[in-house]
Design a protein around this motif. Structure first.
Motif, PDB file in Angstrom:
ATOM      1  N   ALA A 254       0.807  -1.224   0.000  1.00 57.70           N
ATOM      2  CA  ALA A 254       0.000   0.000   0.000  1.00 57.70           C
ATOM      3  C   ALA A 254       0.841   1.276   0.000  1.00 57.70           C
ATOM      4  O   ALA A 254       0.545   2.207  -0.774  1.00 57.70           O
ATOM      5  CB  ALA A 254      -0.972  -0.014   1.177  1.00 57.70           C
ATOM      6  N   PRO A 255       1.898   1.385   0.828  1.00 58.03           N
ATOM      7  CA  PRO A 255       2.687   2.636   0.807  1.00 58.03           C
ATOM      8  C   PRO A 255       3.330   2.895  -0.552  1.00 58.03           C
ATOM      9  O   PRO A 255       3.451   4.060  -0.968  1.00 58.03           O
ATOM     10  CB  PRO A 255       3.736   2.408   1.895  1.00 58.03           C
ATOM     11  N   TRP A 256       3.753   1.854  -1.243  1.00 59.98           N
ATOM     12  CA  TRP A 256       4.401   2.031  -2.544  1.00 59.98           C
ATOM     13  C   TRP A 256       3.391   2.430  -3.605  1.00 59.98           C
ATOM     14  O   TRP A 256       3.688   3.262  -4.478  1.00 59.98           O
ATOM     15  CB  TRP A 256       5.128   0.743  -2.939  1.00 59.98           C
ATOM     16  N   ILE A 257       2.192   1.844  -3.550  1.00 58.46           N
ATOM     17  CA  ILE A 257       1.151   2.249  -4.489  1.00 58.46           C
ATOM     18  C   ILE A 257       0.768   3.705  -4.242  1.00 58.46           C
ATOM     19  O   ILE A 257       0.605   4.490  -5.183  1.00 58.46           O
ATOM     20  CB  ILE A 257      -0.075   1.328  -4.347  1.00 58.46           C
ATOM     21  N   ARG A 258       0.649   4.074  -2.972  1.00 58.62           N
ATOM     22  CA  ARG A 258       0.311   5.458  -2.635  1.00 58.62           C
ATOM     23  C   ARG A 258       1.386   6.412  -3.140  1.00 58.62           C
ATOM     24  O   ARG A 258       1.095   7.485  -3.677  1.00 58.62           O
ATOM     25  CB  ARG A 258       0.136   5.581  -1.126  1.00 58.62           C
ATOM     26  N   SER A 259       2.642   6.020  -2.997  1.00 57.91           N
ATOM     27  CA  SER A 259       3.745   6.857  -3.477  1.00 57.91           C
ATOM     28  C   SER A 259       3.717   6.993  -4.993  1.00 57.91           C
ATOM     29  O   SER A 259       3.928   8.085  -5.543  1.00 57.91           O
ATOM     30  CB  SER A 259       5.083   6.263  -3.015  1.00 57.91           C
ATOM     31  N   CYS A 260       3.445   5.880  -5.690  1.00 57.35           N
ATOM     32  CA  CYS A 260       3.373   5.934  -7.148  1.00 57.35           C
ATOM     33  C   CYS A 260       2.221   6.823  -7.609  1.00 57.35           C
ATOM     34  O   CYS A 260       2.354   7.565  -8.593  1.00 57.35           O
ATOM     35  CB  CYS A 260       3.194   4.526  -7.715  1.00 57.35           C
ATOM     36  N   LEU A 261       1.113   6.760  -6.900  1.00 53.94           N
ATOM     37  CA  LEU A 261      -0.007   7.611  -7.256  1.00 53.94           C
ATOM     38  C   LEU A 261       0.346   9.090  -7.114  1.00 53.94           C
ATOM     39  O   LEU A 261      -0.009   9.921  -7.954  1.00 53.94           O
ATOM     40  CB  LEU A 261      -1.216   7.284  -6.372  1.00 53.94           C
ATOM     41  N   ALA A 262       1.061   9.413  -6.037  1.00 52.18           N
ATOM     42  CA  ALA A 262       1.394  10.809  -5.766  1.00 52.18           C
ATOM     43  C   ALA A 262       2.423  11.356  -6.744  1.00 52.18           C
ATOM     44  O   ALA A 262       2.378  12.530  -7.115  1.00 52.18           O
ATOM     45  CB  ALA A 262       1.895  10.945  -4.334  1.00 52.18           C
ATOM     46  N   THR A 263       3.356  10.518  -7.164  1.00 47.98           N
ATOM     47  CA  THR A 263       4.459  11.009  -7.991  1.00 47.98           C
ATOM     48  C   THR A 263       4.283  10.747  -9.468  1.00 47.98           C
ATOM     49  O   THR A 263       4.815  11.486 -10.306  1.00 47.98           O
ATOM     50  CB  THR A 263       5.784  10.374  -7.535  1.00 47.98           C
ATOM     51  N   ARG A 264       3.532   9.689  -9.799  1.00 52.29           N
ATOM     52  CA  ARG A 264       3.426   9.305 -11.210  1.00 52.29           C
ATOM     53  C   ARG A 264       2.003   9.347 -11.753  1.00 52.29           C
ATOM     54  O   ARG A 264       1.802   9.340 -12.960  1.00 52.29           O
ATOM     55  CB  ARG A 264       4.002   7.896 -11.406  1.00 52.29           C
TER      56      ARG A 264
END
Length: 529
Positions: A254-264
């Protein structure tokens, strides 16, 4: 409101939906229980279930219905799942240009790839853009809160829908490049998605194989420079699932998906190479086994009047429950999934009911009423997940003996697990074998093929009910298999001959009547439906 499923949630219908609603979340979820089986074009052409669910999903994002915002806020996971269905209902699979316009308007591409709020424009319909923006925001909000929504995973096929959408967004890579000129694809450190991950999905395994675990560990020891690389995110999910099942897989990823959503942006994780990741996450998180129940209150209303009169079970009443181990979630285009009818496991996960032919249930009740306290013997050919045998064993555990015959290995293994879980080993036997019209010899026949004659010759007593149901879709080979039963059905072995035979045969009453007459068999053919 039920926080787990949102089933009681009611979606109002006004404006262009007036007269078609109100709708319910349960209608949407019922349609989505089958969604893994359909292509995008099929979603647009399905029957009443999808029509109603599609209208409900669209109404949920109708900007002119003010009440829907409260429903969306309270049913986040279900809203995201319904949103993807609504999105796919909005564009025509025959018009990829329309899809592209819905995702990327000229000169404003940058709004798509960065941040959760996307300003979308559509050159001929502002209403369309408003609805799509609400859908995307709901999906974005849900994917940004996955670890807080773990209780919903068993109820909504969100990850399967993400995979289905990625399958149809073949323009995604082009759109990412157009929307972010600085973006360049990063070569995966080690392609586990294209290799071990795909292999795991394609063989229908529940448990993650050692090769995939080793590959994931290697990636995590030496991570690639791009934390949004799909192989890296898959490795994180793999390690989480290995240590703690689907829940830990979600908490880890979940944290990595959230990070990808925010940056990409959302489009990045809907690129084609992410399709298999979402399907793998779907398998990691669905239920492997469920407790099913079935209440019988008289014969099925679809029963033909001829059979209804013959059985006379208008007063039959019963309720049973038993555990069932299921197949992995259906994968579109996978031959193994089609042969094994995995989509029926998805249906059972939703309904919590066995998928047993209602005519089997009715005939079993009639036989039980007539046999008193005697032991009953059933043979189910084409048992799939053993639904009928398991139901009969739970219904009459002290006086039932049922043989479940299934050709597909994964299906037969699932039946064995259900038998052990229900402590029914003395009641239900399982054979993994294909039923064919002819074998050289029953004693020397292979373990992979047999005939009905060979099967019945091994039964201790006379079979009360023989059921032939090979596959749930398309034409089965019940007719051919029946030709391998002539010795048992004729006059030479009266103690072997089944008392009743139930055959899946569409509009073939005359065909089977001729078969009975030509072979001088002591049976009467009656329409079941």
């Amino acid at each position: 409101m039920d926080s787990d499923t949102c089933d009681p949630a009611v979606i109002p219908a006004t404006g262009k939906f007036e007269g078609k609603g109100p709708f319910s979340f349960r209608q949407i979820r019922q349609a989505l229980s089958y969604v893994r089986t359909f292509t995008l074009a099929e979603i647009h052409t399905r029957g009443s279930i999808f029509d109603t669910a599609g209208e409900a999903a669209l109404a949920l994002f109708e900007p002119h219905i003010s009440e829907v915002s409260t429903v969306r806020a309270e049913c986040l996971f279900g809203t995201a799942s319904a949103g993807i269905l609504a999105w796919m209902m909005l564009f025509d699979s025959e018009r990829p240009d329309l899809l592209k316009k819905s995702l990327l308007a000229p000169h404003i591409a940058a709004h798509w790839s960065h941040g959760p709020v996307m300003r979308l424009y559509y050159d001929s319909s502002a209403h369309f853009g408003d609805m799509l923006e609400a859908i995307l925001m709901a999906v974005h909000a849900t994917l940004s809160s996955l670890e807080k929504l773990l209780r919903h995973l068993a109820h909504w096929p969100l990850f399967a829908l993400m995979g289905l959408l990625a399958r149809h967004l073949e323009l995604a890579r082009e759109l990412i490049t157009e929307s972010d000129p600085a973006w360049t694809p990063v070569k995966p450190f080690r392609p586990i998605i294209q290799g071990f991950w795909n292999a795991w999905l394609m063989v229908g395994l529940w448990d993650i194989p050692d090769e995939l675990i080793d590959a994931a560990d290697e990636i995590l020891l030496h991570p690639p420079p791009d934390a949004c690389d799909v192989d890296f995110v898959a490795a994180v999910a793999t390690q989480g699932a290995t240590r703690g099942g689907g829940a830990l897989a979600i908490e880890s990823v979940a944290p990595w998906i959230r990070s990808c959503l925010a940056t990409r942006g959302l489009l990045h994780i809907l690129a084609p190479e992410w399709k298999m990741f979402w399907l793998g996450l779907d398998r990691m998180t669905v239920e492997r086994h469920v407790l099913v129940s079935f209440r019988m209150e008289g014969p099925d209303p679809r029963m033909h009047s001829d059979l209804r009169q013959l059985l006379d079970i208008s007063e039959a009443r019963s309720q049973v429950q038993f555990p069932m181990f299921l197949l992995p979630p259906h994968m579109l285009g996978l031959d193994m999934a089609d042969r094994g009818s995995w989509f029926l496991a998805d249906r059972i996960r939703f309904t919590r009911q066995p998928h047993c032919n209602p005519m089997f249930l009715a005939m079993a009740e009639a036989i039980a009423w007539r046999s008193g306290s005697e032991v009953m013997r059933f043979v189910e050919l084409g048992a799939h997940l053993g639904d009928c045998c398991l139901w009969a064993a739970a219904r009459w555990p002290q006086r039932m003996r049922c043989l479940a015959v299934e050709a597909e290995a994964l299906n037969a293994q699932a039946i064995q697990k259900s038998v052990r879980a229900g402590q029914l080993s003395k009641v239900v036997r399982v054979r993994q074998v294909s039923v064919v019209p002819e074998v050289p010899d029953c004693v020397q026949s292979s373990e992979s093929q047999t005939t009905i004659d060979c099967l019945l010759s091994l039964e201790e007593g006379q079979t009360d009910l023989l059921s032939l149901y090979f596959g749930d879709l398309g034409a089965g080979n019940e007719w051919d298999a029946l030709h391998g039963a002539l010795a048992s059905l004729g006059p030479n072995y009266p103690t072997r001959r089944p008392r009743f035979i139930l055959i899946r045969a569409r509009s073939a009453c005359k065909k089977y009547s001729d078969f009975v007459r030509q072979n001088n068999l002591p049976y009467r053919v009656v329409n079941a439906r």
